[in-house]
Structure formats: C-alpha cells, structure tokens
Write a protein that holds these residues in place. Structure first.
Motif, PDB file in Angstrom:
ATOM      1  N   ILE A 160       0.831  -1.204   0.000  1.00 16.59           N
ATOM      2  CA  ILE A 160       0.000   0.000   0.000  1.00 16.59           C
ATOM      3  C   ILE A 160       0.867   1.255   0.000  1.00 16.59           C
ATOM      4  O   ILE A 160       0.564   2.243  -0.687  1.00 16.59           O
ATOM      5  N   THR A 161       1.953   1.237   0.757  1.00 15.11           N
ATOM      6  CA  THR A 161       2.859   2.390   0.789  1.00 15.11           C
ATOM      7  C   THR A 161       3.383   2.698  -0.608  1.00 15.11           C
ATOM      8  O   THR A 161       3.433   3.857  -1.038  1.00 15.11           O
ATOM      9  N   PHE A 162       3.754   1.648  -1.335  1.00 11.53           N
ATOM     10  CA  PHE A 162       4.243   1.829  -2.706  1.00 11.53           C
ATOM     11  C   PHE A 162       3.132   2.351  -3.612  1.00 11.53           C
ATOM     12  O   PHE A 162       3.320   3.326  -4.352  1.00 11.53           O
ATOM     13  N   LEU A 163       1.963   1.720  -3.564  1.00  8.44           N
ATOM     14  CA  LEU A 163       0.861   2.111  -4.443  1.00  8.44           C
ATOM     15  C   LEU A 163       0.389   3.531  -4.146  1.00  8.44           C
ATOM     16  O   LEU A 163       0.041   4.283  -5.058  1.00  8.44           O
ATOM     17  N   ASP A 164       0.391   3.897  -2.872  1.00 10.51           N
ATOM     18  CA  ASP A 164       0.010   5.253  -2.476  1.00 10.51           C
ATOM     19  C   ASP A 164       0.992   6.272  -3.049  1.00 10.51           C
ATOM     20  O   ASP A 164       0.598   7.327  -3.563  1.00 10.51           O
ATOM     21  N   SER A 165       2.278   5.950  -2.990  1.00 11.50           N
ATOM     22  CA  SER A 165       3.294   6.879  -3.496  1.00 11.50           C
ATOM     23  C   SER A 165       3.201   7.065  -5.000  1.00 11.50           C
ATOM     24  O   SER A 165       3.612   8.096  -5.533  1.00 11.50           O
ATOM     25  N   GLN A 166       2.650   6.069  -5.695  1.00  8.63           N
ATOM     26  CA  GLN A 166       2.525   6.134  -7.148  1.00  8.63           C
ATOM     27  C   GLN A 166       1.166   6.670  -7.596  1.00  8.63           C
ATOM     28  O   GLN A 166       0.891   6.748  -8.793  1.00  8.63           O
ATOM     29  N   GLY A 167       0.313   7.015  -6.640  1.00  9.10           N
ATOM     30  CA  GLY A 167      -0.990   7.568  -6.983  1.00  9.10           C
ATOM     31  C   GLY A 167      -2.035   6.540  -7.355  1.00  9.10           C
ATOM     32  O   GLY A 167      -3.097   6.899  -7.879  1.00  9.10           O
ATOM     33  N   PHE A 168      -1.777   5.257  -7.067  1.00  9.26           N
ATOM     34  CA  PHE A 168      -2.738   4.221  -7.435  1.00  9.26           C
ATOM     35  C   PHE A 168      -3.863   4.081  -6.411  1.00  9.26           C
ATOM     36  O   PHE A 168      -4.972   3.689  -6.762  1.00  9.26           O
ATOM     37  N   VAL A 169      -3.575   4.320  -5.150  1.00  9.92           N
ATOM     38  CA  VAL A 169      -4.588   4.174  -4.105  1.00  9.92           C
ATOM     39  C   VAL A 169      -4.522   5.380  -3.173  1.00  9.92           C
ATOM     40  O   VAL A 169      -3.552   6.141  -3.176  1.00  9.92           O
ATOM     41  N   ARG A 170      -5.568   5.530  -2.383  1.00 15.03           N
ATOM     42  CA  ARG A 170      -5.556   6.529  -1.314  1.00 15.03           C
ATOM     43  C   ARG A 170      -6.107   5.883  -0.051  1.00 15.03           C
ATOM     44  O   ARG A 170      -6.776   4.851  -0.098  1.00 15.03           O
ATOM     45  N   ARG A 171      -5.815   6.500   1.064  1.00 11.89           N
ATOM     46  CA  ARG A 171      -6.252   5.984   2.356  1.00 11.89           C
ATOM     47  C   ARG A 171      -7.408   6.836   2.880  1.00 11.89           C
ATOM     48  O   ARG A 171      -7.422   8.053   2.686  1.00 11.89           O
ATOM     49  N   GLU A 172      -8.341   6.184   3.547  1.00 15.22           N
ATOM     50  CA  GLU A 172      -9.396   6.933   4.220  1.00 15.22           C
ATOM     51  C   GLU A 172      -9.722   6.239   5.539  1.00 15.22           C
ATOM     52  O   GLU A 172      -9.540   5.022   5.679  1.00 15.22           O
ATOM     53  N   ALA A 173     -10.179   7.022   6.502  1.00 14.79           N
ATOM     54  CA  ALA A 173     -10.458   6.489   7.831  1.00 14.79           C
ATOM     55  C   ALA A 173     -11.660   5.555   7.786  1.00 14.79           C
ATOM     56  O   ALA A 173     -12.638   5.795   7.075  1.00 14.79           O
ATOM     57  N   ASP A 174     -11.557   4.480   8.557  1.00 14.58           N
ATOM     58  CA  ASP A 174     -12.651   3.524   8.689  1.00 14.58           C
ATOM     59  C   ASP A 174     -13.069   3.502  10.158  1.00 14.58           C
ATOM     60  O   ASP A 174     -12.667   4.364  10.937  1.00 14.58           O
ATOM     61  N   GLU A 175     -13.839   2.534  10.549  1.00 15.73           N
ATOM     62  CA  GLU A 175     -14.273   2.439  11.937  1.00 15.73           C
ATOM     63  C   GLU A 175     -13.067   2.286  12.859  1.00 15.73           C
ATOM     64  O   GLU A 175     -12.107   1.581  12.540  1.00 15.73           O
ATOM     65  N   GLY A 176     -13.137   2.934  14.000  1.00 19.12           N
ATOM     66  CA  GLY A 176     -12.034   2.850  14.944  1.00 19.12           C
ATOM     67  C   GLY A 176     -10.794   3.523  14.386  1.00 19.12           C
ATOM     68  O   GLY A 176     -10.844   4.620  13.838  1.00 19.12           O
TER      69      GLY A 176
END
Length: 248
Positions: free
Chosen positions: A143-159
């Motif tokens: 995920i760290t790699f994909l995030d750095s390449q603009g493929f994914v983003r993170r969003e807050a979930d429960e907890g």
C-alpha cells in the motif's frame, strides 16, 4: 477447446511463437487456447523476452506440488452477480501477471488487482491480507508503494482502521504521478548540463535526455487531462433487442 494445464509441447510452441514475434492472441489461436491462458503463462514465467519452455514447465510442476502439499484453506465465499468463482480467480491471476509485466512488483500487483476487482473499490488491510493469504506487513508495504505512485488513497474507517481505496480516476492520478516523476528527471538532467559544461559530450547527452523527457512528461500530462472525462462517462447500454415500433 482443450482445457487443463499446458503441456511441455505447448510451452515449446509458445516459446517458438514468442521468438517469431507472434502476438499472444495468435499463439493462443494456434494452440486453441484462450488468450488469457497464454498471457498468464508468459507473464508469470519471465515475460516475452525471457520466457523459456523448460523453466516454465518445471516452475509449474513445483507450484502444483506446493499447492497440493499446502493445507486446504476455507472454502471461497460465493461470488456476487452470479460470477464463476474459478473464472474470477483465473482473471485475478492474469490481471496480476500483466501488472507485473508492466514493471510493478509482485505483491503490489496482487494488491492492486484485488482492489480493482472489488465492487466497493476499497478494502481494509485485514481484508486484503485474508483474501491474498499474506501478512498485514506485506499489505502495508504494498500500500505504501501504491500510495506513493498515486494508485490508491487511504481513508479512515471504523475505529483506528484505514480503508484503501481505488478511485475511478486512479489511472489518471497514476499518469500524473508518472509525469511529475519524469519532470524531476528533466530537472536533474538540466542541472547536470551546467555542472559538466555546456560544450561537453556528456552535457549534450544530458540535454538531449532532458528535451526528450520534457516532451514525454508534458505530452503525458496533456493526454491524461484530455482523457480524464472518459473515466466519468458511463458507457452507453445497448438494448438486447430493438424496441418495436408503435402500431399505426
């Protein structure tokens, strides 16, 4: 159309076809196999330039023995929309190998394929780890790699959990990230021209690199901007049968 695993003779025909520059579809036609089978076979065994029939056959036998020796996991959950679970599994594997062929590392490719194939477009680390049967640490690294390449983003979930999301414009974001990365190379190449002296062969080489990549970067960004609307346009639905005309 024959089913089952590829034989050693078929793998030799694949190798010959690749050496002759044949497309996957043509090799598949000659072997009476699905194109996806040939694509997956080649991409998981070195790609079109490094494929060797003998090594591919031994690797497949090794994977088969390892799979048979592994304990059986839980039964796969039923697929939505009446999908064929085996067809989905094979497609996910093919998707992964194609992403790997484009240069994406294996675990990152597996995570990306998994996210793209979910109807929700998002999964948690636990869901990814469970589906891929890997450790949460492996998912986090991917995920760290994909995030750095603009493929994914993170969003807050429960907890305190995070969900990892593939947006509709993921390929646009990826192309723009690629254009920005290329622009950085342009900058460092032009910096080298000044350091090495404008009249030197090395400086001339770097200037050519900068000019070429500058054009590529600008063209990539421009094309991505122009094509972005396509990602937000729903394809037209084609009716199963023409609507009958109103009677006179």
């Amino acid at each position: 159309m024959p089913g089952g695993r590829l034989t050693q003779q078929e793998r030799q025909q694949i190798a010959l076809g690749l050496a002759d520059g044949l497309a996957y579809a043509e090799i598949a036609r000659r072997l009476d196999r699905p194109t996806s089978t040939i694509t997956r076979e080649v991409m998981r065994n070195g790609g079109p330039t490094a494929y060797r029939a003998d090594l591919a056959h031994r690797a497949t036998e090794h994977r088969t023995r390892r799979r048979q020796a592994a304990p059986r996991g839980p039964k796969a959950p039923p697929q939505p929309e009446g999908r064929d679970a085996e067809a989905v599994r094979e497609y996910e594997e093919t998707f992964t190998t194609v992403l790997m062929g484009s240069g994406m590392p294996k675990m990152m490719s597996r995570v990306m394929a998994c996210l793209c194939m979910t109807d929700s477009g998002s999964l948690t680390a636990a869901e990814l780890a469970r589906h891929l049967q890997v450790s949460p640490a492996s998912v986090s690294k991917a995920i760290t790699f994909l995030d750095s390449q603009g493929f994914v983003r993170r969003e807050a979930d429960e907890g305190r959990r995070e969900r990892y999301v593939v947006d509709e414009d993921v390929w646009y974001q990826s192309m723009m990230a690629s254009a920005r990365a290329i622009a950085q190379v342009v900058g460092i190449a032009r910096q080298g021209v000044g350091v090495l002296g404008p009249g030197s062969p090395a400086a001339a080489r770097l200037e050519n690199v900068a000019r070429f990549l500058d054009f590529v970067s600008e063209s990539t960004a421009r094309a991505a901007e122009q094509a972005r609307d396509i990602l937000h346009t729903k394809p037209e639905t084609i009716p199963d049968s023409p609507t009958p005309a109103n009677p006179l």
